[in-house]
Design a protein around this motif. Sequence first.
Motif, PDB file in Angstrom:
ATOM      1  N   UNK A   1      17.274  -5.947  -5.722  1.00  6.48           N
ATOM      2  CA  UNK A   1      16.811  -6.212  -7.077  1.00  6.48           C
ATOM      3  C   UNK A   1      15.607  -5.353  -7.457  1.00  6.48           C
ATOM      4  N   UNK A   2      14.615  -5.265  -6.563  1.00  2.00           N
ATOM      5  CA  UNK A   2      13.369  -4.582  -6.881  1.00  2.00           C
ATOM      6  C   UNK A   2      13.297  -3.151  -6.364  1.00  2.00           C
ATOM      7  N   UNK A   3      13.980  -2.882  -5.249  1.00  4.06           N
ATOM      8  CA  UNK A   3      13.825  -1.567  -4.616  1.00  4.06           C
ATOM      9  C   UNK A   3      15.105  -0.736  -4.600  1.00  4.06           C
ATOM     10  N   UNK A   4      16.213  -1.332  -5.052  1.00  3.50           N
ATOM     11  CA  UNK A   4      17.453  -0.579  -5.111  1.00  3.50           C
ATOM     12  C   UNK A   4      18.019  -0.210  -3.758  1.00  3.50           C
ATOM     13  N   UNK A   5      17.692  -1.006  -2.724  1.00  2.00           N
ATOM     14  CA  UNK A   5      18.151  -0.735  -1.363  1.00  2.00           C
ATOM     15  C   UNK A   5      19.124  -1.841  -0.949  1.00  2.00           C
TER      16      UNK A   5
ATOM     17  N   UNK B   1       0.836  -1.191   0.000  1.00  2.00           N
ATOM     18  CA  UNK B   1       0.000   0.000   0.000  1.00  2.00           C
ATOM     19  C   UNK B   1       0.884   1.260   0.000  1.00  2.00           C
ATOM     20  N   UNK B   2       1.924   1.226   0.807  1.00  2.69           N
ATOM     21  CA  UNK B   2       2.868   2.335   0.860  1.00  2.69           C
ATOM     22  C   UNK B   2       3.490   2.573  -0.508  1.00  2.69           C
ATOM     23  N   UNK B   3       3.862   1.491  -1.182  1.00  2.00           N
ATOM     24  CA  UNK B   3       4.445   1.604  -2.511  1.00  2.00           C
ATOM     25  C   UNK B   3       3.461   2.200  -3.518  1.00  2.00           C
ATOM     26  N   UNK B   4       2.198   1.808  -3.405  1.00  2.00           N
ATOM     27  CA  UNK B   4       1.177   2.322  -4.321  1.00  2.00           C
ATOM     28  C   UNK B   4       0.965   3.822  -4.140  1.00  2.00           C
ATOM     29  N   UNK B   5       1.246   4.319  -2.953  1.00  2.00           N
ATOM     30  CA  UNK B   5       1.117   5.764  -2.710  1.00  2.00           C
ATOM     31  C   UNK B   5       2.368   6.525  -3.135  1.00  2.00           C
ATOM     32  N   UNK B   6       3.328   5.825  -3.693  1.00  2.00           N
ATOM     33  CA  UNK B   6       4.502   6.483  -4.224  1.00  2.00           C
ATOM     34  C   UNK B   6       5.591   6.771  -3.215  1.00  2.00           C
ATOM     35  N   UNK B   7       5.508   6.160  -2.020  1.00  2.00           N
ATOM     36  CA  UNK B   7       6.542   6.357  -1.008  1.00  2.00           C
ATOM     37  C   UNK B   7       7.660   5.357  -1.270  1.00  2.00           C
ATOM     38  N   UNK B   8       8.857   5.850  -1.438  1.00  2.00           N
ATOM     39  CA  UNK B   8       9.988   4.989  -1.774  1.00  2.00           C
ATOM     40  C   UNK B   8      10.371   4.092  -0.595  1.00  2.00           C
ATOM     41  N   UNK B   9      10.687   2.844  -0.910  1.00  2.00           N
ATOM     42  CA  UNK B   9      11.147   1.909   0.119  1.00  2.00           C
ATOM     43  C   UNK B   9      12.521   2.328   0.610  1.00  2.00           C
ATOM     44  N   UNK B  10      12.799   2.086   1.881  1.00  2.00           N
ATOM     45  CA  UNK B  10      14.118   2.320   2.438  1.00  2.00           C
ATOM     46  C   UNK B  10      14.393   1.252   3.491  1.00  2.00           C
TER      47      UNK B  10
ATOM     48  N   UNK C   1      11.729  -1.818   4.928  1.00  2.00           N
ATOM     49  CA  UNK C   1      11.978  -3.183   4.476  1.00  2.00           C
ATOM     50  C   UNK C   1      12.360  -4.092   5.643  1.00  2.00           C
ATOM     51  N   UNK C   2      13.065  -3.549   6.619  1.00  2.00           N
ATOM     52  CA  UNK C   2      13.421  -4.337   7.788  1.00  2.00           C
ATOM     53  C   UNK C   2      12.167  -4.771   8.551  1.00  2.00           C
ATOM     54  N   UNK C   3      11.174  -3.885   8.633  1.00  2.00           N
ATOM     55  CA  UNK C   3       9.926  -4.227   9.331  1.00  2.00           C
ATOM     56  C   UNK C   3       9.277  -5.457   8.713  1.00  2.00           C
ATOM     57  N   UNK C   4       9.210  -5.479   7.377  1.00  2.00           N
ATOM     58  CA  UNK C   4       8.606  -6.631   6.694  1.00  2.00           C
ATOM     59  C   UNK C   4       9.461  -7.875   6.914  1.00  2.00           C
ATOM     60  N   UNK C   5      10.762  -7.714   6.828  1.00  2.00           N
ATOM     61  CA  UNK C   5      11.666  -8.850   6.996  1.00  2.00           C
ATOM     62  C   UNK C   5      11.564  -9.433   8.404  1.00  2.00           C
TER      63      UNK C   5
END
Length: 410
Positions: free
Chosen positions: A319-323, A281-290, A294-298
């Motif tokens: 690969x997908x988020x450039x982080x 959902x965050x990605x769909x709102x255009x907020x870049x992953x950092x 990503x650590x929260x999901x992991x």
Amino acid sequence: MPHANNLVAHNAMLSAYAQHGHPQQAMDFFASMPERDLISWNTVLDLSSSTKYPANAKLIFETMPEWNLVSWTAMLAAYAQSGHLHEARELFAAMEERDVVSWTVMLTAYTQAGSSIAEARGLFDAMPERNLVSWTVILAGYAHSGEIDQAREIFSAMPEKNLVSWTALLTACTRRGRVEESRAVFDAMPERSLFAYTAILAGHAQDGDLDRAKGVFDEMPGRGIAAWTAMLVAYARRGHLSKARALLLAMPERDIISWSSMLAAVAHSGDSSGAARLFQWMQMEGVAAERASLLCVLVAVSDAGDLASGCRWFASMELDYGVAPGRIHYCCVVDLISRAGRLDEAEEVALGMPVEERGESPDWCLCLLGAAGSQNDARAGARVARAALEMDPGSSQSFVLLEKLCGLSV
């Protein structure tokens, strides 16, 4: 007379460029001026002193044909704002004339450069005169150093107070966990800013007092994103995820801090699929992953023991988020793989961590050591222990785990 009029007009134009955020145009215009006076020089000196790099200001100062108190104070401010306390001290000592502004600039240099607050107080006590700014600077210095009682003493002695001084004391009490004192300050304030409301809201939130936090939130005449996020975090930390989600939905705008706060709460609850959906959902709102989000999901998928999802998320970071994954991401996935009994793969991932991420701490090895011990794999444990002890020969954790491994049969 025409030349004088031209110079006045040119100085006005130069000042307009400087004051409206056009530093390069100001410098270019200054260079093109057919004649300059002390006002012209002081304008560009003041412009250069507002940056973190005092070298340009110093070059202008040394090039000036003459100086006045404004010139000296601008150069002093350049050193003070950039943290060059030694140079500021030398310049201040060389000044033949000082006023309350130059004294206050020097006082600010002491409080901002990490110098001892006692030195700042010594300078404050030596000031021949003080103004509201001087009093507020020493108050903020005590507040920043955590010396709340001294800050209150200064606040009580102030001949006059404004919103900045009230808010400085309020924020100091809140940051030190003295919420009741900060509430008393808040209630006594003759006027309040949005920052003051947000500070007391954060104080009640950190104290776990949701009712008072919500009361402040509802009372606020306006709300910035910091206030919304503080209220969201308050609900999330106390396990009220439905209220936190509702607040996230109601926010007029959301930034990476509000998203990461919600993600952390969902991850802590063990809802790995919910964390993944929230991230999408965050990605769909255009907020870049950092890294933090990503650590929260992991962490969520790791706590759930979902090996496939954990490895997939880890691989997708770059690969997908450039982080690029950091050490904490590596440790998380290594722990997940180790708990699945796949020590060889976990060791391979750990050893693939970039050297700059490993640092000098053996933390990334310890989860492998623990897994090797729990699965009676002495050979893997010995390899990892050797790497850990090479990085930190004095690590007590490594020695304890290695001692346990010594009881295993090789």
